[in-house]
Design an enzyme around this catalytic site. Structure first.
Site, PDB file in Angstrom:
ATOM      1  N   GLU A  78      -0.150  -3.232 -27.555  1.00  0.00           N
ATOM      2  CA  GLU A  78       1.180  -4.220 -27.521  1.00  0.00           C
ATOM      3  C   GLU A  78       2.571  -3.741 -27.657  1.00  0.00           C
ATOM      4  O   GLU A  78       2.951  -2.588 -27.996  1.00  0.00           O
ATOM      5  CB  GLU A  78       0.795  -4.991 -28.659  1.00  0.00           C
ATOM      6  CG  GLU A  78       0.370  -4.499 -30.106  1.00  0.00           C
ATOM      7  CD  GLU A  78       1.704  -5.071 -31.224  1.00  0.00           C
ATOM      8  OE1 GLU A  78       2.762  -5.100 -31.283  1.00  0.00           O
ATOM      9  OE2 GLU A  78       1.969  -3.479 -30.793  1.00  0.00           O
ATOM     10  N   MET A  79       3.187  -4.208 -28.496  1.00  0.00           N
ATOM     11  CA  MET A  79       4.790  -3.200 -28.321  1.00  0.00           C
ATOM     12  C   MET A  79       5.110  -3.356 -29.193  1.00  0.00           C
ATOM     13  O   MET A  79       6.465  -2.515 -29.066  1.00  0.00           O
ATOM     14  CB  MET A  79       5.546  -3.849 -27.072  1.00  0.00           C
ATOM     15  CG  MET A  79       5.465  -4.105 -25.524  1.00  0.00           C
ATOM     16  SD  MET A  79       6.192  -4.012 -23.718  1.00  0.00           S
ATOM     17  CE  MET A  79       7.388  -2.796 -24.098  1.00  0.00           C
ATOM     18  N   VAL A 113       3.633 -12.284 -34.532  1.00  0.00           N
ATOM     19  CA  VAL A 113       2.463 -13.288 -33.462  1.00  0.00           C
ATOM     20  C   VAL A 113       2.465 -13.049 -32.160  1.00  0.00           C
ATOM     21  O   VAL A 113       3.780 -13.504 -32.150  1.00  0.00           O
ATOM     22  CB  VAL A 113       2.523 -14.762 -34.031  1.00  0.00           C
ATOM     23  CG1 VAL A 113       1.917 -14.829 -35.894  1.00  0.00           C
ATOM     24  CG2 VAL A 113       3.743 -15.010 -34.735  1.00  0.00           C
ATOM     25  N   THR A 135       1.585 -11.599 -28.357  1.00  0.00           N
ATOM     26  CA  THR A 135      -0.143 -11.402 -27.628  1.00  0.00           C
ATOM     27  C   THR A 135      -0.156 -10.334 -27.575  1.00  0.00           C
ATOM     28  O   THR A 135       0.880  -8.655 -27.373  1.00  0.00           O
ATOM     29  CB  THR A 135       0.052 -12.210 -25.765  1.00  0.00           C
ATOM     30  OG1 THR A 135       1.801 -11.816 -25.447  1.00  0.00           O
ATOM     31  CG2 THR A 135       0.603 -13.996 -26.703  1.00  0.00           C
ATOM     32  N   ASP A 189      -4.790 -11.124 -22.105  1.00  0.00           N
ATOM     33  CA  ASP A 189      -4.495  -9.993 -21.698  1.00  0.00           C
ATOM     34  C   ASP A 189      -6.230  -9.012 -21.244  1.00  0.00           C
ATOM     35  O   ASP A 189      -5.857  -8.354 -22.750  1.00  0.00           O
ATOM     36  CB  ASP A 189      -3.683  -8.833 -20.640  1.00  0.00           C
ATOM     37  CG  ASP A 189      -2.735 -10.038 -20.363  1.00  0.00           C
ATOM     38  OD1 ASP A 189      -2.847 -10.385 -19.671  1.00  0.00           O
ATOM     39  OD2 ASP A 189      -1.616  -9.407 -21.086  1.00  0.00           O
TER      40      ASP A 189
END
Length: 238
Positions: free
Chosen positions: A178-179, A87, A89, A203
C-alpha cells in the site's frame, strides 16, 4: 489552526479513522456516525466528527501517498488526536489471499522516501501500536471476521516498473503493498501517539497476475473493515 486541516483543537475526536479516499471518509461518517458534522474541507481533504455507539470519533481523508498523507498525520497530532487508524486498500502479495480479505498490519517496510526522511535515513522499522493491533484482532474475532496479521510494505509507486519486486516481497513474507502506513507508523512513534493500519485486499498481485475486486465486493469488504476499525478505536482494547 493548522494549514491544511482548518480546525481548532477539540473539533476532532481523540480517535480518527484515516481512509485515503476523501469520499470514503464522507461515506463512513454518513453511514456509521451519529451527530455527524464536517470539520474540514480544505483541499478536498474531507474530515468529519461524530459519535459511534456513544463514543466520539472522527474520520479524515488523507489522499494517496506518504508525502501528502504525512501532512494530515502531523496536523492531526497538532490538534490533539491520539489514535490514528488507517483504513485502506492494498494489493495482496500472498497466494493464500482472496479479494476482500482483511489485513492487520504489524509493521510496514518503508519502500518510500518520506518515512526515511522523518528519521534522517537511520535504520528504522515502522511498527504499529500494539494496543491497536491487539484491539483489531480482538474486534475481528468478536464478529468472526477472518484476517491476516503480519508485515506490509509502503511503496512510493502504484505503477511499479520493477516487475519482480512484488515477487521478492512475497517470498520474504510481506503480506501486502500500500502507500501510507510506513509514514503513519513513523509519525506515531515520533509524536508518541497510537497508530494502526487495517487494509482490505482490493487487488492480488502474485505470480505475475493482477486481479481486481469488483466495486460491489469492495464496498462490502470496506464495510466489514470499517466496523472492525470503529470497534477497535472506541473500545478499551484499542
Amino acid at each position: 489552526m493548522p494549514i491544511h486541516l482548518r480546525a481548532e483543537p477539540g473539533e476532532y475526536a481523540d480517535a480518527v479513522l484515516l481512509p485515503g479516499d476523501p469520499l470514503r471518509a464522507k461515506y463512513i461518517a454518513e453511514t456509521y456516525f451519529d451527530d455527524v458534522r464536517q470539520v474540514n474541507e480544505e483541499r478536498g481533504l474531507y474530515g468529519y466528527t461524530g459519535t459511534f455507539e456513544g463514543t466520539p470519533v472522527s474520520v479524515q481523508g488523507t489522499g494517496m501517498g506518504c508525502p501528502g498523507a504525512t501532512i494530515v498525520f502531523e496536523e492531526l497530532t497538532q490538534l490533539g488526536c491520539t489514535k490514528l487508524m488507517r483504513v485502506g486498500t492494498c494489493g495482496g502479495l500472498q497466494p493464500s489471499h482472496a479479494l476482500g480479505d482483511l489485513i492487520v498490519a504489524l509493521s510496514a517496510v518503508p519502500a518510500d522516501a518520506t518515512a526515511m526522511h522523518l528519521v534522517a535515513n537511520e535504520p528504522h522499522c515502522p511498527t504499529g501500536s500494539w494496543e491497536l493491533i491487539h484491539g483489531a484482532v480482538h474486534a475481528a474475532k468478536q464478529i468472526e471476521q477472518p484476517m491476516h496479521v503480519g508485515p506490509i510494505v509502503s511503496s512510493d509507486l502504484f505503477y511499479n516498473p520493477d516487475e519482480g519486486q512484488y515477487e521478492r516481497w512475497s517470498k520474504r513474507g510481506v503480506l501486502a503493498v500500500e502507500m501510507e502506513a510506513a509514514a503513519l507508523f513513523t509519525v506515531g512513534a515520533l509524536r508518541n501517539v497510537h497508530a494502526g493500519c487495517l487494509l482490505t485486499v482490493s487487488d492480488i498481485v502474485v505470480e505475475g497476475v493482477f486481479t481486481r475486486i469488483s466495486d460491489e465486493e469492495l464496498r462490502a469488504a470496506v464495510d466489514r473493515m470499517t466496523r472492525v476499525a470503529l470497534a477497535t478505536v472506541t473500545s478499551d482494547h484499542g
